[in-house]
Design an enzyme around this catalytic site. Structure first.
Site, mmCIF file in Angstrom:
data_model
loop_
_atom_site.group_PDB
_atom_site.id
_atom_site.type_symbol
_atom_site.label_atom_id
_atom_site.label_comp_id
_atom_site.label_asym_id
_atom_site.label_seq_id
_atom_site.Cartn_x
_atom_site.Cartn_y
_atom_site.Cartn_z
ATOM 1 N N TYR A 133 0.871 -1.184 0.000
ATOM 2 C CA TYR A 133 0.000 0.000 0.000
ATOM 3 C C TYR A 133 0.903 1.227 0.000
ATOM 4 O O TYR A 133 1.482 1.583 1.022
ATOM 5 C CB TYR A 133 -0.909 -0.045 1.229
ATOM 6 N N LYS A 161 -0.973 -1.199 -4.306
ATOM 7 C CA LYS A 161 -2.072 -0.228 -4.382
ATOM 8 C C LYS A 161 -1.389 1.123 -4.494
ATOM 9 O O LYS A 161 -0.734 1.582 -3.569
ATOM 10 C CB LYS A 161 -2.923 -0.315 -3.116
#
Ligand code: NAY
Length: 289
Positions: A133, A161
């Site tokens: 992330y 992400k």
């Protein structure tokens, strides 16, 4: 794991306690009405970094219990306490989450070697897959295409992400790592990311704007750029209005308008003021109803 994922909101009562029924309703709304492919549980949108370990686990449990196997589930376990991350990764894996994700460790200026150690410690503790992330505007952690590549050398680290507006980096990543999953993280830039051939998107606004997000994504993938751009324009009118009125409180108010008990925000994050609630109702009527 490809597709459109809502970054799941959490629901709290006025005392800041988790509202289990509210979380269940948000999960159902996303699956039944927003028609998303999956849920990203425990991210920024889930107000995760303000929760205790037990509360984080409880949110994972509720979301899994409500969603079952209807959609893919990703559990965000990142924390600057790597041992908490490992504990959460084990918990989410035992619950049957399809993948885990971890934010880059923040606050201290960790070296890249420390960041790499963090990721390998987390994913090597479980029989699962991990999605990095990356959200530099909140964490202050920027990584180069080569550094992502070093993390991707661990075959259990399957993607990222990518919540950044750096489309040069995104293009370099797409070319360098065609087999890794790249999820777009800024809903207002979805069209541009889809044109660069991301594998999906994870967004907060999909909790209320899921169908339009899917349309943008699928039209762009089909090369129908003008049509996709029109929907991105409407979407961005909505997102601009939401951002202007307070991101998570406004999305919660819009859900409340639809009978979903999204509740309050967790302090110190403030819930919507009475004026912001009125504005959220207008936004709902103008762009969603
Ligand atoms: C998360 O973990 O919840 C996310 O990062 C989801 C991505 C969202 N980012 C944040 C910080 O909320 O959907 C985006 C974002 O809210 C949206 O694009 C509006 O800027």
């Amino acid at each position: 794991m490809k597709g459109i994922y809502s970054a799941l909101l959490a629901s709290f009562d006025e005392q800041g306690k988790i509202n289990e029924q509210g979380v269940r309703e948000i999960v159902r709304h996303n699956i039944d009405k927003m028609m998303v492919d999956g849920l990203y549980v425990g991210g920024s949108t889930g107000e995760n970094f303000m929760l205790s370990t037990e509360e984080k686990k409880q949110i994972f449990e509720i979301a899994k219990d409500e969603a079952g196997s209807e959609v893919k589930l990703i559990a965000q376990v990142g924390s600057i306490n790597v041992y908490e991350s490992i504990d959460l990764a084990k918990h989410a894996t035992a619950l049957g989450y399809d993948a885990i994700s971890a934010v880059t460790p923040f606050y201290y200026k960790f070296s890249f070697e420390e960041i790499k150690d963090y990721y390998n410690m987390i994913i090597d503790s479980v029989d699962n897959r991990l999605i990095i992330y990356s959200i530099p505007f909140l964490t202050g952690v920027d990584m180069s295409v080569e550094q992502f590549g070093e993390l991707f050398e661990n075959p259990k680290i399957i993607g990222v992400k990518f919540t950044a507006a750096d489309f040069f980096l995104l293009e370099r990543m797409r070319k360098a790592y065609p087999d890794k999953l790249i999820f777009a993280g800024f809903d207002e830039m979805m069209l541009s990311a889809a044109v660069l051939d991301v594998d999906g998107a994870i967004g907060s606004t999909f909790n209320v704007n899921g169908p339009r997000a899917r349309q943008i994504y699928e039209l762009a993938k089909a090369g129908k750029i003008e049509e996709a751009r029109e929907i991105q324009h409407t979407t961005n009118d909505l997102i601009a209005a939401i951002l202007d009125n307070g991101l998570y409180p406004t999305i919660k108010c819009i859900l409340e308008e639809q009978g979903v008990h999204a509740g309050c925000c967790r302090k110190p994050m403030a819930s919507a003021t009475p004026e912001a609630r009125i504005r959220a109702r207008e936004i709902y009527k103008q762009y969603i109803k």
